[in-house]
Design an enzyme around this catalytic site. Structure first.
Site, PDB file in Angstrom:
ATOM      1  N   ASP A 125      -6.102  -7.299   4.232  1.00  0.00           N
ATOM      2  CA  ASP A 125      -7.239  -6.690   3.541  1.00  0.00           C
ATOM      3  C   ASP A 125      -8.121  -7.787   2.952  1.00  0.00           C
ATOM      4  OD1 ASP A 125      -8.834  -4.687   2.275  1.00  0.00           O
ATOM      5  OD2 ASP A 125      -7.774  -5.115   0.400  1.00  0.00           O
TER       6      ASP A 125
ATOM      7  N   LYS B 237       3.767 -15.539   2.901  1.00  0.00           N
ATOM      8  CA  LYS B 237       4.006 -16.309   1.670  1.00  0.00           C
ATOM      9  C   LYS B 237       5.513 -16.551   1.621  1.00  0.00           C
ATOM     10  CE  LYS B 237       2.503 -18.082  -2.260  1.00  0.00           C
ATOM     11  NZ  LYS B 237       1.585 -19.261  -2.327  1.00  0.00           N
TER      12      LYS B 237
ATOM     13  N   ASP C 129     -12.070  -9.522   4.562  1.00  0.00           N
ATOM     14  CA  ASP C 129     -13.361  -9.588   3.859  1.00  0.00           C
ATOM     15  C   ASP C 129     -13.864 -11.033   3.822  1.00  0.00           C
ATOM     16  OD1 ASP C 129     -13.176  -6.832   3.287  1.00  0.00           O
ATOM     17  OD2 ASP C 129     -14.025  -7.108   1.282  1.00  0.00           O
TER      18      ASP C 129
ATOM     19  N   ASP D 221      -2.328 -18.596   0.916  1.00  0.00           N
ATOM     20  CA  ASP D 221      -3.329 -19.341   0.135  1.00  0.00           C
ATOM     21  C   ASP D 221      -3.982 -20.426   1.002  1.00  0.00           C
ATOM     22  OD1 ASP D 221      -0.830 -20.570   0.172  1.00  0.00           O
ATOM     23  OD2 ASP D 221      -0.953 -21.368  -1.860  1.00  0.00           O
TER      24      ASP D 221
ATOM     25  N   TYR E 192       0.824  -1.214   0.000  1.00  0.00           N
ATOM     26  CA  TYR E 192       0.000   0.000   0.000  1.00  0.00           C
ATOM     27  C   TYR E 192       0.858   1.264   0.000  1.00  0.00           C
ATOM     28  CZ  TYR E 192      -4.555  -2.191   0.853  1.00  0.00           C
ATOM     29  OH  TYR E 192      -5.725  -2.905   0.734  1.00  0.00           O
TER      30      TYR E 192
HETATM   31  C1  IPM Z   1     -10.289  -1.751   4.027  1.00  0.00           C
HETATM   32  C2  IPM Z   1     -10.568  -1.166   2.653  1.00  0.00           C
HETATM   33  C3  IPM Z   1      -9.456  -0.186   2.316  1.00  0.00           C
HETATM   34  C4  IPM Z   1      -8.167  -0.974   2.246  1.00  0.00           C
HETATM   35  C5  IPM Z   1      -9.668   0.629   1.013  1.00  0.00           C
HETATM   36  C6  IPM Z   1     -10.994   1.330   0.993  1.00  0.00           C
HETATM   37  C7  IPM Z   1      -8.543   1.609   0.800  1.00  0.00           C
HETATM   38  O1  IPM Z   1     -10.716  -2.167   1.705  1.00  0.00           O
HETATM   39  O2  IPM Z   1     -10.163  -0.974   4.985  1.00  0.00           O
HETATM   40  O3  IPM Z   1     -10.196  -2.971   4.125  1.00  0.00           O
HETATM   41  O4  IPM Z   1      -7.851  -1.544   1.189  1.00  0.00           O
HETATM   42  O5  IPM Z   1      -7.462  -1.013   3.254  1.00  0.00           O
HETATM   43 MG    MG Z   2     -10.724  -4.117   2.520  1.00  0.00          MG
END
Ligand code: IPM
Ligand code: MG
Length: 372
Positions: A251, A195, A255, A227, A145
């Site tokens: 990240d 990894k 999710d 993975d 990032y």
């Molecule tokens: C998160 C989001 C952010 C990230 C984006 C919106 C920049 O996906 O906080 O997980 O990638 O960190």
């Molecule tokens: Mg995210």
């Protein structure tokens, strides 16, 4: 947090459903501070697409300054399709990256805890997700990032893009310590995700995490390749306690993990460093449902609870908010994202009210065994 001075929380509602969910979370914060007798000042600013439209940039310098001077920052979401065509450094997401970097909040804590009443809300079978209660500790200010060099150069088929994944021992050590400290207060287990069969950054990550583990003899450490971790999260979610990983892997995995716990509308986060903490729901701006009053405010409300715990040092109030959310869910309160067919669906506001009603002394007495 010294109790004799006022606490200042900067509210950054942002884009999409951000303002709707932050309104509910701010009301919960106000109630909690009032109950604790803590003078609380809430100061609101624009960020993301809202700031691009009004001020010409996603994170105006004055907003970052206000955040740095505050005790804590509560953010809704940033991002809007209208701004997707802008160059990377002017997109709404830059507000978030600028805040994380500017506040130096390297430790992103994302608790993934399945509330029993939501066991049917996961696409995974109930017996598989039962008992899910993990804390993802994501490194937040390093890796791909922020690594240099980065950019796109050249023309035609020679046009070339580069991003850089970089980590120092110091960056890895400080986030590893956060994970081990958290594990000590939980079930004494850290799963470090990397990894290391391919990436030098991961080799250094694994070595450094292993060395830090030496200071925490009571905590069990396992290493997983990313993975495999993605697969194990679905195969045996209840086995995970603290999951420690770098920025990009965290990240993606967070999710995925959200789907174990009733969906992304349920996941709060705290981002901590030396200064003010940054608190935000893990979900995004959800432009498709923005402005309709149907978004789930629980991730934002649970983020406010984390703010009460980590930045305002009001752990009892944080516990009460967590308990009020649990009670509301037990009592059947559901926004559209959580509801099964045929169940009454609450608006964003009604869900916020459902939580606040259960924060009042008489219902707290009911949920906490009669103590007032
Ligand atoms: C998160 C989001 C952010 C990230 C984006 C919106 C920049 O996906 O906080 O997980 O990638 O960190
Ligand atoms: Mg995210």
């Amino acid at each position: 947090m010294p109790r004799h001075r006022r606490c200042r929380v900067v509210l950054l509602p942002g884009d999409g459903i951000g303002p709707e969910v932050i309104a509910e979370a701010a009301a919960v914060l106000r109630d909690a501070a009032a109950r604790a007798g803590l003078p609380l000042e809430l100061e609101e600013h624009r960020v993301g697409g809202a700031a691009i439209d009004a001020d010409g940039e996603p994170l105006p310098a004055a907003v970052l300054e206000a955040a740095k001077r505050s005790d804590a920052v509560l953010l809704g979401a940033v991002g809007s399709p209208r701004h997707d065509a802008l160059p990377r450094d002017r997109r709404p997401e830059q507000a978030l990256l600028g805040l994380r970097r500017g506040l130096g909040v390297y430790a992103n804590l994302r608790p993934v805890k399945l509330h029993p009443a939501l066991i049917g809300a996961s696409p995974l079978r109930p017996e598989r997700v039962a008992g899910t209660d993990m804390l993802i500790v994501r490194e937040l200010t390093g890796g791909l990032y922020f690594g240099q060099p980065r950019g796109i150069q050249g023309e035609g088929d020679a046009r070339r893009a580069v991003n850089t994944m970089t980590y120092t021992v110091g960056e890895i050590r400080r986030i590893a310590r956060v994970a081990f400290e958290a594990a000590r207060r939980r079930r004494q287990k850290v799963t470090s995700v990397d990894k290391a069969n391919i990436l030098e950054t991961s080799i250094l990550w694994r070595e450094t995490v292993q060395a830090v583990a030496g200071d925490y003899p009571g905590v069990r450490l396992e290493h997983l390749y990313v993975d495999n971790a993605a697969m194990q999260l679905l195969a045996r979610p209840a086995d995970f306690d603290v999951v420690l990983t770098e920025n990009m892997f965290g990240d993606i995995l967070s999710d995925e993990a959200a789907m174990l716990a009733g969906g992304i509308g349920m996941l709060p986060s705290a981002s901590l460093g030396e200064g003010p903490g940054l608190y935000e729901p893990v979900h995004g701006s959800a432009p498709d449902i923005a402005g309709k009053g149907i978004a789930n405010p629980l991730a934002a409300i649970l983020s406010a609870a984390m703010l009460l715990r980590h930045s305002l040092e009001l752990p009892e109030e944080a516990d009460r908010v967590d308990a009020a959310v649990a009670q509301a869910l037990d009592d059947g309160a559901r926004t559209a994202d959580l509801a099964r067919q045929g169940v009454e669906v609450l608006t964003t506001r009604a869900m916020g009210d459902a939580v606040r009603e259960r924060l009042r002394p008489q219902s707290a007495a009911r949920t906490q065994g009669g103590t007032r």
